[in-house]
Design an enzyme around this catalytic site. Structure first.
Site, PDB file in Angstrom:
ATOM      1  N   ASP A  42       0.816  -1.220   0.000  1.00 17.99           N
ATOM      2  CA  ASP A  42       0.000   0.000   0.000  1.00 17.99           C
ATOM      3  C   ASP A  42       0.847   1.267   0.000  1.00 17.99           C
ATOM      4  OD1 ASP A  42       0.991  -0.132   2.535  1.00 17.99           O
ATOM      5  OD2 ASP A  42      -0.940   0.035   3.566  1.00 17.99           O
ATOM      6  N   LYS A 199      13.690  42.516  -4.215  1.00 18.46           N
ATOM      7  CA  LYS A 199      12.745  41.517  -4.724  1.00 18.46           C
ATOM      8  C   LYS A 199      11.343  41.769  -4.203  1.00 18.46           C
ATOM      9  CE  LYS A 199      12.688  37.293  -3.049  1.00 18.46           C
ATOM     10  NZ  LYS A 199      13.111  35.916  -2.722  1.00 18.46           N
TER      11      LYS A 199
END
Length: 334
Positions: A42, A199
């Site tokens: 699984d 920025k």
């Protein structure tokens, strides 16, 4: 078995960056420990320690790089397995610490994921953590166990020196204001001048650079430093600013080469001479083929030396005697 022999150093590796762990083990002159890792049908992680570690000093090398959730969960399960095997001490060696961006609550109804990961690592069984170039140094304060914070500045600057850039020709460029302290550290070691990209962040994935602060770049060789390259938006914006400001050559350096999403395409099209990152994160052959100008710098000697010192109860700070800041350890002064 004597007590001294029973406390021997043991290095184990998860699946996130086994080549780095093997290199660290070679530098230490010890074999990599036997750890059986797999997955149940699984998808759940399966872990089994295939040797006796009772009373040993165990170091587990596992960066929590992409796929972050898988690598983090595997590290937690490995830690739990060792906790139940009675070693003397377990140190989580995390060359790249994932979930580091969310280190504070800067808006409403958001988690502090870096703190959650610190709690998970401690609960899983880590007695100590060894990290490299954390995205935010204050993450050390989220732990109630010792944290040794290493910097790759010596390794990166040693590489930059091989490029033959003179001090008069060099400008160290920071990708943003938050990275100035680290850029100054490189500039002090390499010489030259310093500049900063102003920025503006548009989103979690995109940034927009506004303008340049600091030294002029006309006819200069620019070296841009950052702690990581994720989508490469910030880095490519800084490259574009440098190009528009008249830089004649541009080099890019970062500690962690995440290279997520469009990063490879952006960097391949960017006008850079070379991109240098450390091997804290593995880079696939496909990405290396697309980026022939990418250079990897090994941090295995640095991490091996730190592990040797931790095992021998020696000072880690001595590794950084000529650094500012020095190695940062939670709870200790600088």
């Amino acid at each position: 078995m004597t007590g001294a022999n029973n406390n021997k150093l043991k290095i184990f590796s998860g699946r996130a960056n086994r080549p780095l762990a093997e290199s660290i083990a070679r530098h230490l002159g010890v074999p990599l420990g036997n750890l059986n890792l797999g997955n149940f049908p699984d998808g759940e992680s399966s872990v089994r320690i295939d040797e006796d570690v009772r009373g040993r000093d165990v170091f587990i090398v596992q960066p929590t790089c992409p796929p972050v959730n898988e690598n983090l969960m595997e590290l937690l399960i490995i830690l739990d397995a060792f906790k139940r095997a009675s070693p003397a001490r377990v140190t989580a060696v995390i060359p790249y610490y994932g979930y580091a961006r969310q280190d504070r609550k800067d808006t409403g109804r958001v988690p502090i994921s870096a703190k959650l990961v610190a709690d998970l690592l401690t609960t899983a069984g880590a007695h100590r953590v060894l990290c490299l170039d954390l995205h935010a140094a204050q993450i050390q304060g989220f732990f109630n166990i010792p944290v040794d914070h290493l910097y790759a500045v010596k390794e990166v600057t040693a590489h930059v020196r091989t490029l033959g850039i003179t001090s008069d020709d060099l400008v160290v460029l920071s990708t943003d204001e938050g990275n100035v302290k680290k850029a100054l550290l490189y500039q002090r070691r390499l010489g030259g001048q310093i500049a900063v990209v102003d920025k503006r962040r548009a989103s979690a994935e995109e940034t927009k650079a506004a303008h340049l602060i600091g030294a002029p770049l006309v006819n200069k060789t620019v070296v841009i430093f950052d702690d990581m390259i994720s989508t490469a938006s910030s880095m490519v914006n800084a490259v574009e600013v440098a190009r528009k400001q008249g830089a004649k050559k541009i080099y890019v350096c970062a500690t962690h080469g995440l290279l997520c999403g469009p990063a490879v395409d952006r960097l391949r099209e960017a006008p850079v001479e070379q991109i240098a990152v450390t091997d804290s994160i593995p880079i696939s052959k496909d990405k290396l083929d697309k980026l022939p100008n990418l250079k990897q710098i090994s941090v295995a000697p640095l991490m091996a030396d730190a592990i040797r010192r931790i095992h021998g109860n020696e000072s880690i700070s001595d590794l950084f005697k000529d650094e500012t800041p020095p190695v940062e350890r939670r709870g200790e002064g600088r």
